[in-house]
Design a protein around this motif. Structure first.
Motif, PDB file in Angstrom:
ATOM      1  N   GLU A  14       0.831  -1.208   0.000  1.00 60.60           N
ATOM      2  CA  GLU A  14       0.000   0.000   0.000  1.00 60.60           C
ATOM      3  C   GLU A  14       0.866   1.257   0.000  1.00 60.60           C
ATOM      4  OE1 GLU A  14      -3.692   2.139   2.422  1.00 60.60           O
ATOM      5  OE2 GLU A  14      -3.015   0.132   3.023  1.00 60.60           O
ATOM      6  N   ASP A  17       1.972   1.766  -3.513  1.00 64.43           N
ATOM      7  CA  ASP A  17       0.878   2.293  -4.337  1.00 64.43           C
ATOM      8  C   ASP A  17       0.675   3.784  -4.099  1.00 64.43           C
ATOM      9  OD1 ASP A  17       0.359  -0.148  -5.502  1.00 64.43           O
ATOM     10  OD2 ASP A  17      -1.202  -0.702  -4.075  1.00 64.43           O
ATOM     11  N   ARG A  33       8.048  -2.223  -3.102  1.00 62.15           N
ATOM     12  CA  ARG A  33       7.415  -3.360  -3.788  1.00 62.15           C
ATOM     13  C   ARG A  33       8.266  -4.617  -3.621  1.00 62.15           C
ATOM     14  NH1 ARG A  33       3.007  -1.642  -5.726  1.00 62.15           N
ATOM     15  NH2 ARG A  33       2.766   0.253  -6.970  1.00 62.15           N
ATOM     16  N   THR A  94      -6.165   3.359  -3.733  1.00 59.57           N
ATOM     17  CA  THR A  94      -5.300   2.323  -4.311  1.00 59.57           C
ATOM     18  C   THR A  94      -6.104   1.276  -5.069  1.00 59.57           C
ATOM     19  OG1 THR A  94      -5.332   1.051  -2.256  1.00 59.57           O
ATOM     20  CG2 THR A  94      -3.531   2.626  -2.534  1.00 59.57           C
ATOM     21  N   LEU A  97      -6.102   1.422  -8.890  1.00 55.88           N
ATOM     22  CA  LEU A  97      -5.005   0.848  -9.667  1.00 55.88           C
ATOM     23  C   LEU A  97      -5.362  -0.519 -10.232  1.00 55.88           C
ATOM     24  CD1 LEU A  97      -2.002   1.806  -7.367  1.00 55.88           C
ATOM     25  CD2 LEU A  97      -2.527   2.788  -9.608  1.00 55.88           C
ATOM     26  N   ALA A 104      -0.690   4.689 -12.274  1.00 55.09           N
ATOM     27  CA  ALA A 104      -0.622   5.682 -11.197  1.00 55.09           C
ATOM     28  C   ALA A 104      -0.868   7.105 -11.709  1.00 55.09           C
ATOM     29  CB  ALA A 104       0.734   5.594 -10.509  1.00 55.09           C
TER      30      ALA A 104
END
Length: 575
Positions: A14, A17, A33, A94, A97, A104
């Protein structure tokens, strides 16, 4: 409160993101990530590592800053950075996405221009025609967004088995400590080892006035209690995963385990067999009239309907009933059958551990040999090898093997398959290897005929041993590329090469049905961890589950063979 690896991974995902939506530094986004992937895929508990004072910054991709964040989450259950980002951007944003076609940058634009924070708000904006008014969107994009965000298009969330399994292990360990509990096991799709799980089904037996339901419903990881009765409870964990617990009598345990393991289609087939014998079968047992004739064990249930025991992974109504009747059930592969691992990376490319560390861990895991298969030069971001660097590693492996370390290291490469089917490295260096793994890492969008032809051409190259992760899928993230898999398997049989079952939790590629196809064609499957650190060897167990779902036996898997048997098979592909 206990903190699961999946929860830490979710926090980092999160954060990544939200940072991406804010337009933060790409390297910082990638770090979070990668950390989420590392933590989510780990087989050991990060909370336990923190409790023991372990050096977290020695984990792959985890530096001092990320280690501090992990410790903060474990010790406090909170993450200050995530809380700050959530104040700057709504957490529900988020979800945008996940809408096909929205990256993004577009999510950021929609948020700023239209005040859109949720999928529902985006759907309404598209329905009202407000999306096409934004520069760079237009009517076609608006229509695509409208269709993608239709309420009925949203599918129920399924959790990867690599995330669900550790949660089940933790819950079952807690249940077994409750006074009066005799046994506690997982059922449902997790026990059948499906690659994704909708929810967890747990089954227990207990004696006396055991407080098992109360303890379960008030567990430290429980976020919400949906129901709690005398023999059943349903909760939602902090991770969002729903868990159902059923407590049954010992005399019904086998029948309940069979019933709640499923699948639904398999259970229907069992009930038909029972009816043919004038029996009734349900979660309480097998009955002839009012008399219980079986049900304390699963074996007794199957025996009552005239069948031998059928392994949980086969229970999908894909021919297992007929095979059982004909006494043709496969003797499914087990983790202990694996002699080696034919796909792994070291820190010389994009791995995180040395050759020495990877070999020592593999040996501790019971393996007799490993193949080091770094990426080739086309994958520059993975520090892929050119011929000069590969030659240096070949010499390094030779020196390593001369020391007789107790485990043999094979020389390999994961070489990119180029658009025209050529390989990314010349024959002059490939001929020095023990095996060559070919992989598609780009141009996933080629039409079916071209993508298939590309792989077929690669398999005909002079040095080609294994087709890595054959369909290129990432579960829940990327669909498999479009290929004629039966044709590829037939060519593999003719060529004498092999196909991989990649153990990475996001891949598990081949699928179970594709494993069955390979078995039917007589093509051996190579199970590879694709390990990028010494922690990743745990993933081999996930691949074994997938192989078992694909009806694979020990002889169907290439690397169940001892090294003396394996070498001639590899040599035939290096002609």
């Amino acid at each position: 409160m206990p903190v699961q690896n999946a929860e830490i991974a979710a926090v980092f995902s999160e954060i990544a993101d939200l940072l991406e939506i804010e337009g933060a530094n790409p390297f910082r986004i990638r770090a979070y990530r990668n950390a989420a992937r590392t933590i989510g895929d780990m087989g050991r508990s990060v909370q336990a590592m923190v409790a023991k004072g372990a050096d977290l910054d020695r984990l792959p991709g985890i530096g001092t800053d990320l280690a501090a964040r992990i410790t903060e989450i474990v010790n406090t259950g909170r993450c200050g950075l995530l809380e700050r980002l959530r104040k700057e951007l709504p957490p529900a944003i988020t979800e945008l996405l996940k809408v096909p076609g929205l990256g993004a940058k577009r999510v950021r634009t929609l948020h700023h221009e239209l005040g859109v924070n949720t999928i529902e708000e985006l759907h309404q904006a598209a329905a009202q025609g407000r999306v096409q008014a934004i520069p760079g969107f237009g009517p076609k994009t608006q229509q695509a967004i409208f269709e993608a965000t239709l309420p009925h298009a949203k599918e129920p969330r399924r959790v990867p088995v690599g995330e669900a399994a550790p949660a089940a292990v933790s819950l079952l360990a807690a249940l077994r400590k409750v006074p009066g509990v005799e046994q506690a096991v997982a059922a449902g799709s997790l026990r059948r080892r499906r690659e994704t799980v909708g929810d967890l089904d747990l089954l227990a037996t207990a004696k006396g006035e055991s407080p098992v339901i109360e303890r379960f419903a008030h567990g430290e990881d429980v976020a919400q209690v949906l129901a709690a009765g005398s023999t059943r409870a349903s909760v939602v964990l902090n991770s969002g995963l729903q868990v159902d617990l059923r407590v049954v009598e010992s005399k019904s345990f086998g029948a309940a385990l069979a019933y709640f393991t499923g699948s639904k289609a398999h259970n229907i087939a069992l009930r038909r067999l029972a009816q043919e014998r004038r029996l009734k079968i349900n979660e309480y047992g097998v009955f002839k009239g009012r008399q219980r004739v079986a049900g304390d064990t699963e074996e007794s249930v199957y025996r009552a309907v005239g069948l031998p025991y059928i392994e949980p992974e086969l229970r999908e109504d894909r021919g297992e009933i007929e095979a059982a009747r004909a006494k043709r059930l496969p003797r499914l592969i087990q983790r202990s059958d694996l002699r080696g691992d034919l796909h792994l990376h070291t820190r010389d490319s994009d791995g995180h551990d040395t050759l020495q560390a990877m070999a020592e861990t593999a040996l501790a895991c019971g393996l007799q040999y490993i193949a080091v298969t770094e990426h080739s030069r086309r994958l520059a971001m993975a520090r892929g090898f050119d011929p000069v660097r590969l030659a240096k590693q070949i010499d390094q492996i030779d020196r390593f093997n001369e020391r007789k370390p107790g485990i043999a290291v094979l020389k390999g490469i994961e070489v990119d398959i180029l658009d025209d089917g050529e390989l990314d490295l010349p024959d002059s260096i490939l001929q020095r290897l023990d095996l060559v793994i070919g992989a598609v890492h780009q141009r996933f969008d080629l039409p079916r005929a071209k993508q298939t032809d590309r792989i077929l051409r690669a398999m005909e190259q002079r040095y080609f041993t294994i087709l890595a992760h054959p369909t290129g899928r990432l579960i829940g993230e990327r669909e498999p590329y479009d290929i004629d898999l039966p044709q590829i398997l037939r060519r593999a049989k003719q060529r004498g090469c092999f196909v991989e079952l990649n153990a990475q939790p996001a891949r598990l590629d081949l699928t179970d049905t594709a494993c069955q196809m390979a078995k039917a064609e007589g093509v051996l499957v190579a199970i590879g961890s694709d390990a990028h650190s010494s922690l990743d060897f745990d993933h081999l167990e996930l691949a074994i589950g997938q192989a078992r779902r694909g009806w694979l036996e020990k002889g169907d898997v290439l690397n169940t063979r001892a090294l003396r048997e394996l070498r001639p098979l590899l040599a035939r592909t290096m002609r």
